[in-house]
Design a protein around this motif. Structure first.
Motif, short mmCIF file in Angstrom:
data_model
loop_
_atom_site.label_atom_id
_atom_site.label_comp_id
_atom_site.label_asym_id
_atom_site.label_seq_id
_atom_site.Cartn_x
_atom_site.Cartn_y
_atom_site.Cartn_z
N ILE A 122 -3.44 1.18 10.82
CA ILE A 122 -4.74 0.62 10.46
C ILE A 122 -4.50 -0.39 9.34
O ILE A 122 -3.75 -0.12 8.39
CB ILE A 122 -5.74 1.72 10.03
CG1 ILE A 122 -5.19 2.60 8.91
CG2 ILE A 122 -6.10 2.59 11.22
CD1 ILE A 122 -6.21 3.59 8.37
N ILE A 123 -5.13 -1.55 9.47
CA ILE A 123 -4.77 -2.64 8.57
C ILE A 123 -5.95 -3.57 8.33
O ILE A 123 -6.79 -3.78 9.22
CB ILE A 123 -3.58 -3.44 9.16
CG1 ILE A 123 -3.04 -4.45 8.14
CG2 ILE A 123 -3.94 -4.11 10.48
CD1 ILE A 123 -1.67 -4.99 8.50
N ASP A 124 -6.03 -4.09 7.11
CA ASP A 124 -6.89 -5.23 6.81
C ASP A 124 -6.07 -6.19 5.95
O ASP A 124 -4.85 -6.07 5.88
CB ASP A 124 -8.20 -4.79 6.14
CG ASP A 124 -8.00 -4.10 4.80
OD1 ASP A 124 -6.89 -4.19 4.23
OD2 ASP A 124 -8.97 -3.48 4.31
N GLY A 125 -6.73 -7.15 5.31
CA GLY A 125 -5.98 -8.15 4.57
C GLY A 125 -5.27 -7.63 3.34
O GLY A 125 -4.40 -8.32 2.79
N ARG A 126 -5.58 -6.40 2.91
CA ARG A 126 -4.97 -5.88 1.69
C ARG A 126 -4.39 -4.48 1.86
O ARG A 126 -3.45 -4.11 1.16
CB ARG A 126 -6.02 -5.87 0.57
CG ARG A 126 -5.46 -5.44 -0.78
CD ARG A 126 -6.43 -5.75 -1.91
NE ARG A 126 -5.91 -5.23 -3.16
CZ ARG A 126 -6.38 -4.17 -3.78
NH1 ARG A 126 -7.40 -3.49 -3.25
NH2 ARG A 126 -5.88 -3.76 -4.93
N HIS A 127 -4.95 -3.67 2.78
CA HIS A 127 -4.53 -2.29 2.95
C HIS A 127 -3.84 -2.10 4.29
O HIS A 127 -4.16 -2.76 5.27
CB HIS A 127 -5.73 -1.33 2.87
CG HIS A 127 -6.55 -1.48 1.63
ND1 HIS A 127 -7.57 -2.40 1.52
CD2 HIS A 127 -6.49 -0.83 0.44
CE1 HIS A 127 -8.11 -2.31 0.33
NE2 HIS A 127 -7.48 -1.37 -0.35
N VAL A 225 -12.50 0.02 12.97
CA VAL A 225 -12.74 1.00 11.92
C VAL A 225 -12.67 0.29 10.58
O VAL A 225 -11.96 -0.72 10.43
CB VAL A 225 -11.70 2.15 11.98
CG1 VAL A 225 -10.32 1.66 11.59
CG2 VAL A 225 -12.13 3.32 11.11
N ASP A 226 -13.41 0.78 9.62
CA ASP A 226 -13.30 0.29 8.25
C ASP A 226 -12.10 0.97 7.60
O ASP A 226 -12.09 2.19 7.42
CB ASP A 226 -14.58 0.59 7.46
CG ASP A 226 -14.47 0.09 6.03
OD1 ASP A 226 -14.42 -1.13 5.83
OD2 ASP A 226 -14.42 0.95 5.13
N VAL A 227 -11.09 0.20 7.29
CA VAL A 227 -9.81 0.76 6.84
C VAL A 227 -9.96 1.57 5.56
O VAL A 227 -9.38 2.63 5.40
CB VAL A 227 -8.78 -0.38 6.66
CG1 VAL A 227 -7.49 0.14 6.05
CG2 VAL A 227 -8.51 -1.04 8.01
N ARG A 228 -10.76 1.08 4.63
CA ARG A 228 -10.84 1.73 3.32
C ARG A 228 -11.53 3.08 3.35
O ARG A 228 -11.29 3.94 2.51
CB ARG A 228 -11.55 0.80 2.33
CG ARG A 228 -10.69 -0.39 1.89
CD ARG A 228 -11.47 -1.43 1.14
NE ARG A 228 -12.44 -2.12 2.01
CZ ARG A 228 -13.19 -3.12 1.61
NH1 ARG A 228 -13.13 -3.55 0.38
NH2 ARG A 228 -14.03 -3.70 2.47
N SER A 229 -12.40 3.30 4.35
CA SER A 229 -13.12 4.57 4.40
C SER A 229 -12.61 5.50 5.52
O SER A 229 -13.15 6.60 5.69
CB SER A 229 -14.62 4.31 4.63
OG SER A 229 -14.84 3.64 5.86
N ALA A 230 -11.58 5.08 6.26
CA ALA A 230 -11.09 5.87 7.40
C ALA A 230 -10.28 7.07 6.91
O ALA A 230 -9.35 6.92 6.13
CB ALA A 230 -10.25 4.99 8.31
#
Length: 371
Positions: A122-127, A225-230
């Motif tokens: 699971i990935i976004d621009g920072r996590h 999915v929202d990475v920070r709240s998963a």
């Protein structure tokens, strides 16, 4: 697969356990009815052992299919919980009891194929997080939070500073994606497990070009999915249907490939030809329709297989033993014996649904005597 009862039989029971504990009252009765309906004479001791196992451990299998094998002669009493049902895969195996001289493993092999251990990134621009999922277990393999990205709200003179800031943000995100892709390449090469990606669609689209070819080959799909709240449990629940769809699509592709192969090609969909090819060690991959059972017999001397109750010598894959009829052992499903022999030879064995054939074989070479 290597166990063989010489004087008694092995009970192989596949049982779907209700999620509602109130429905467990009839579970033991259903198990006994399945065993009674199976052809063969099970030992009463083994039936009682299975009953005791269900009474003792049934609550551990809520909502699951469990495979139970029992034979006192060879010291076998084992329960193997299979994968949980999903919307894309209602149940790993149907209720079934088979009585034979060996454990009946085809439904077990199919369940393992369709519920493999897998990885999720699971990935976004920072996590970024990489998790290993095996049944209900979720392990964190890697977790990374990149540096804080600067705000692009300050535009500066004529927007020049805003452009520079946006370029800096983009470069930092690219490096974060490259680092994660490199870790994925290492973990995927080590495990060779399918991979599922999770995150926002736009960020996954930016991440995909960074993936090495070896990682792309194992990509099973993606989910939003929202990475920070998963949470790990949420990630597992979202990724499992993706794996189920991937497994079904892979089966459909195999069926299509087998049907589109020209005659006299490297694939055969004739059961007798498959029997001959496996006995000759000519099969690289064996594909079996999992909704079919074919009674037959096997020669305990040479492993020759035949369909039906005729002596092995009369079958397409007959043997040259002095007395084939005496060496022949009846089996409830010759496809199970075929799968075991193929696995022993290092061949890949795959179960497929909705196949218009009983068996198909991808050949390494044309076996002698093949038509």
């Amino acid at each position: 697969r290597g166990l063989l009862a010489q004087n008694t039989t092995v009970i192989s029971l596949y049982l779907n356990v209700p999620l509602d504990i109130a429905e467990h009252r009839g579970l033991l009765t259903r198990a006994r009815e399945l065993i009674k309906a199976a052809q063969g004479r099970p030992a009463g001791e083994d039936v009682n052992s299975i009953g005791g196992l269900i009474s003792e451990r049934g609550h551990d299998w809520l909502g699951r299919t469990v495979a139970i094998f029992a034979c006192a002669e060879v010291g076998l009493l084992q329960a193997i919980p299979l994968g949980r049902p999903t919307p894309a895969l209602p149940g790993p195996a149907d209720d079934l009891a088979v009585i034979s001289t060996r454990p009946y493993t085809r439904p077990l092999l199919a369940a393992l194929q369709r519920h493999p251990a897998f990885q999720v990134a699971i990935i976004d621009g920072r996590h970024a997080s990489i998790l290993a999922v095996r049944d209900d277990e979720v392990d964190m393999l890697f977790e990374q939070t990149g540096p804080d990205l600067p705000s692009s709200a300050f535009a500066g003179w004529a927007g020049l500073e805003a452009h520079r800031m946006q370029q800096r943000i983009l470069n930092m995100s690219k490096q974060h994606y490259r680092d994660t892709a490199a870790i994925l390449e290492q973990t995927t090469a080590a495990t060779k497990r399918p991979l599922v990606l999770g995150g926002h669609e736009m960020q996954i689209s930016h991440f995909l070009p960074m993936l090495p070819r070896t990682v792309n080959q194992r990509l099973a799909g993606r989910f939003a999915v929202d990475v920070r709240s998963a949470t790990p449990g949420r990630v597992r629940d979202l990724a499992t249907p993706v794996i189920a769809r991937w497994a079904r699509a892979a089966e459909a592709d195999l069926v299509a490939e087998a049907l589109n192969e020209p005659p006299d090609g490297a694939i055969t969909t004739d059961l007798d030809s498959c029997l001959t090819a496996v006995r000759s060690g000519a099969v690289s991959q064996l594909v079996l329709a999992d909704d079919q059972m074919v009674p037959g017999c096997v020669c305990d001397n040479c492993g020759g297989l035949a369909v039906g109750s005729v002596p092995v010598a009369a079958g397409a894959a007959g043997c040259a033993c002095p007395d084939p009829a005496r060496a022949a052992r009846p089996v409830p499903d010759v496809l199970d014996e075929l799968a075991c022999q193929a696995l022993d030879q290092g061949s890949e064995v795959t179960a497929v649904r909705d196949a218009p054939f009983t068996a198909a074989a991808w050949l390494r070479f044309q076996p002698a005597g093949a038509s």
